[in-house]
Scaffold this motif. Structure first.
Motif, mmCIF file in Angstrom:
data_model
loop_
_atom_site.group_PDB
_atom_site.id
_atom_site.type_symbol
_atom_site.label_atom_id
_atom_site.label_comp_id
_atom_site.label_asym_id
_atom_site.label_seq_id
_atom_site.Cartn_x
_atom_site.Cartn_y
_atom_site.Cartn_z
ATOM 1 N N ASN A 70 -1.175 6.445 2.504
ATOM 2 C CA ASN A 70 -2.535 5.910 2.716
ATOM 3 C C ASN A 70 -2.651 5.017 3.943
ATOM 4 O O ASN A 70 -3.745 4.542 4.262
ATOM 5 C CB ASN A 70 -2.998 5.121 1.480
ATOM 6 C CG ASN A 70 -3.240 6.018 0.294
ATOM 7 O OD1 ASN A 70 -3.354 7.233 0.457
ATOM 8 N ND2 ASN A 70 -3.308 5.449 -0.886
ATOM 9 N N TRP A 71 -1.535 4.733 4.594
ATOM 10 C CA TRP A 71 -1.612 3.926 5.822
ATOM 11 C C TRP A 71 -2.354 4.714 6.906
ATOM 12 O O TRP A 71 -2.315 5.957 6.931
ATOM 13 C CB TRP A 71 -0.215 3.612 6.353
ATOM 14 C CG TRP A 71 0.583 2.644 5.524
ATOM 15 C CD1 TRP A 71 0.145 1.880 4.482
ATOM 16 C CD2 TRP A 71 1.983 2.352 5.681
ATOM 17 N NE1 TRP A 71 1.180 1.133 3.977
ATOM 18 C CE2 TRP A 71 2.320 1.396 4.693
ATOM 19 C CE3 TRP A 71 2.979 2.785 6.543
ATOM 20 C CZ2 TRP A 71 3.607 0.867 4.560
ATOM 21 C CZ3 TRP A 71 4.262 2.268 6.413
ATOM 22 C CH2 TRP A 71 4.560 1.317 5.436
ATOM 23 N N TYR B 286 -0.430 -6.372 4.127
ATOM 24 C CA TYR B 286 -1.084 -5.425 3.212
ATOM 25 C C TYR B 286 -2.251 -4.891 4.038
ATOM 26 O O TYR B 286 -3.306 -5.498 4.119
ATOM 27 C CB TYR B 286 -1.536 -6.068 1.902
ATOM 28 C CG TYR B 286 -1.645 -5.013 0.823
ATOM 29 C CD1 TYR B 286 -2.611 -4.017 0.894
ATOM 30 C CD2 TYR B 286 -0.728 -4.973 -0.213
ATOM 31 C CE1 TYR B 286 -2.669 -3.019 -0.056
ATOM 32 C CE2 TYR B 286 -0.788 -3.961 -1.168
ATOM 33 C CZ TYR B 286 -1.757 -2.993 -1.085
ATOM 34 O OH TYR B 286 -1.817 -1.999 -2.011
ATOM 35 N N GLY C 284 0.842 -1.198 0.000
ATOM 36 C CA GLY C 284 0.000 0.000 0.000
ATOM 37 C C GLY C 284 0.871 1.238 0.000
ATOM 38 O O GLY C 284 2.008 1.203 0.475
ATOM 39 N N ARG C 285 0.336 2.341 -0.509
ATOM 40 C CA ARG C 285 1.118 3.586 -0.519
ATOM 41 C C ARG C 285 1.226 4.120 0.907
ATOM 42 O O ARG C 285 0.224 4.215 1.625
ATOM 43 C CB ARG C 285 0.458 4.623 -1.429
ATOM 44 C CG ARG C 285 0.457 4.178 -2.895
ATOM 45 C CD ARG C 285 0.005 5.297 -3.798
ATOM 46 N NE ARG C 285 0.928 6.422 -3.711
ATOM 47 C CZ ARG C 285 0.548 7.685 -3.485
ATOM 48 N NH1 ARG C 285 -0.712 7.981 -3.323
ATOM 49 N NH2 ARG C 285 1.453 8.646 -3.417
ATOM 50 N N VAL C 286 2.429 4.467 1.305
ATOM 51 C CA VAL C 286 2.674 4.877 2.699
ATOM 52 C C VAL C 286 1.732 6.005 3.145
ATOM 53 O O VAL C 286 1.168 5.944 4.242
ATOM 54 C CB VAL C 286 4.170 5.233 2.903
ATOM 55 C CG1 VAL C 286 4.419 5.752 4.307
ATOM 56 C CG2 VAL C 286 5.036 4.013 2.615
#
Ligand SMILES: O=P(O)(O)OC[C@H]1O[C@](O)(COP(=O)(O)O)[C@@H](O)[C@@H]1O
Ligand SMILES: [Mg+2]
Ligand SMILES: [Mg+2]
Length: 281
Positions: free
Chosen positions: A173-174, A213, A169-171
């Protein structure tokens, strides 16, 4: 008495060598989307059709379902259901990096919870082709060649001292909680992320550590699919003495709501997953 589970695993082992060979010339995308809304590769569709033909005609298999087809195939009255991710990490085809094939064998009609799995495993197309297969609490690794399986390790367990981590996942977006957990882990382990779940999970199984993920701000269930990816990988990891979690409970305990549903996935050494659950509380 024939053993349907063994027959299914034999069919997948034999097909894996052909899938690997058949990737040549099938690296392009097609103008189609799978049920998760992802553009399919030519090889995704081809591998799915090959496995569907063979597994739906295997004695004792009553249902075949795949990440690449909307509806399952019904192929008998009494027996086991097989769920596959025909090619995991197929976006790695273009750059010629690692991919896999994932399978779960359920004794209930799918969608089913992971507690209905009787066996699960995966093929890894790395420099050599290997299969990891879990059944009855035991995990075995094989090398595959020409459809033959050669045992490498009959009692695979997640090593005690964790070494690697890989988070998808794009960092940005965490979630904040996952960010904080990741910061701690970055200090302790070394990053190994290749963009194919099977490649990344197999590093955790080989060296110890954690693959995730996670839930994302714009996708609370993450990316990976419960029936085709989450359950089989959780089953392998738990059989190898590790843990799986969706953030609060074992992935195997989740009641599925639909065939293509997604799940936040975290697998690896038990204490790292315990800490993750505490961080996400
Ligand atoms: O490109 P991202 O966001 O890192 O996603 C990578 C993840 O997506 C997947 O490629 C999804 O699987 P498929 O290739 O079977 O769709 C995983 O193997 C991998 O962990
Ligand atoms: Mg996949
Ligand atoms: Mg796939």
């Amino acid at each position: 008495m024939t053993d349907t589970v063994e027959d299914v695993v034999r069919v997948i082992a034999r097909s894996a060598t052909e899938i690997r060979r058949g990737l040549v010339g099938r690296r392009g995308k097609v103008d189609e989307e799978n049920p998760s809304g992802e553009t399919q590769a030519e090889a995704d569709i081809w591998a799915d059709e090959l496995l569907a033909d063979r597994l739906s005609t295997t004695d004792g298999v009553v249902q075949y379902a795949s990440e690449e087809r909307t509806d399952d195939l019904n192929c008998g009255d009494e027996g086991l259901a097989v769920a596959v991710d025909p090619l995991d990490g197929s976006s790695n085809l273009r750059s010629n990096n690692t991919m896999g094939t994932v399978f779960g064998i359920y004794d209930e009609p799918i969608p089913a919870p992971g507690t209905a799995l009787v066996a699960a495993g995966y093929v890894l197309y790395g420099p050599i082709t290997t299969m990891v297969y879990a059944r009855d609490g035991q995990v075995t690794t094989y090398e595959l060649s020409g459809g033959e399986r050669t045992v490498v390790d009959e009692d695979v367990i997640v090593p005690d001292d964790p070494v690697v981590y890989g988070f998808g996942g794009r960092v940005p977006n965490w979630t904040d909680d996952f960010h904080q957990y990741a910061n701690e882990i970055e200090d302790e382990l070394k990053l190994r992320y290749g963009g194919s779940m099977i490649g990344d999970v197999n590093q955790v199984l080989s060296y110890g550590g954690i693959f995730a993920y996670p839930a994302l701000e714009d996708s609370p269930n993450g990316k990976l699919r419960l029936q085709f990816e989450g359950n089989p990988i959780a089953y392998v990891m738990e059989s190898a003495g590790g843990r799986s979690s969706d953030g609060t409970q074992s992935i195997l305990e989740i009641e599925p709501t639909d065939l293509h549903g997604r799940v936040p996935l975290h697998v690896g050494n038990a204490d790292l997953i315990d800490r993750l659950e505490a961080a996400l509380e």
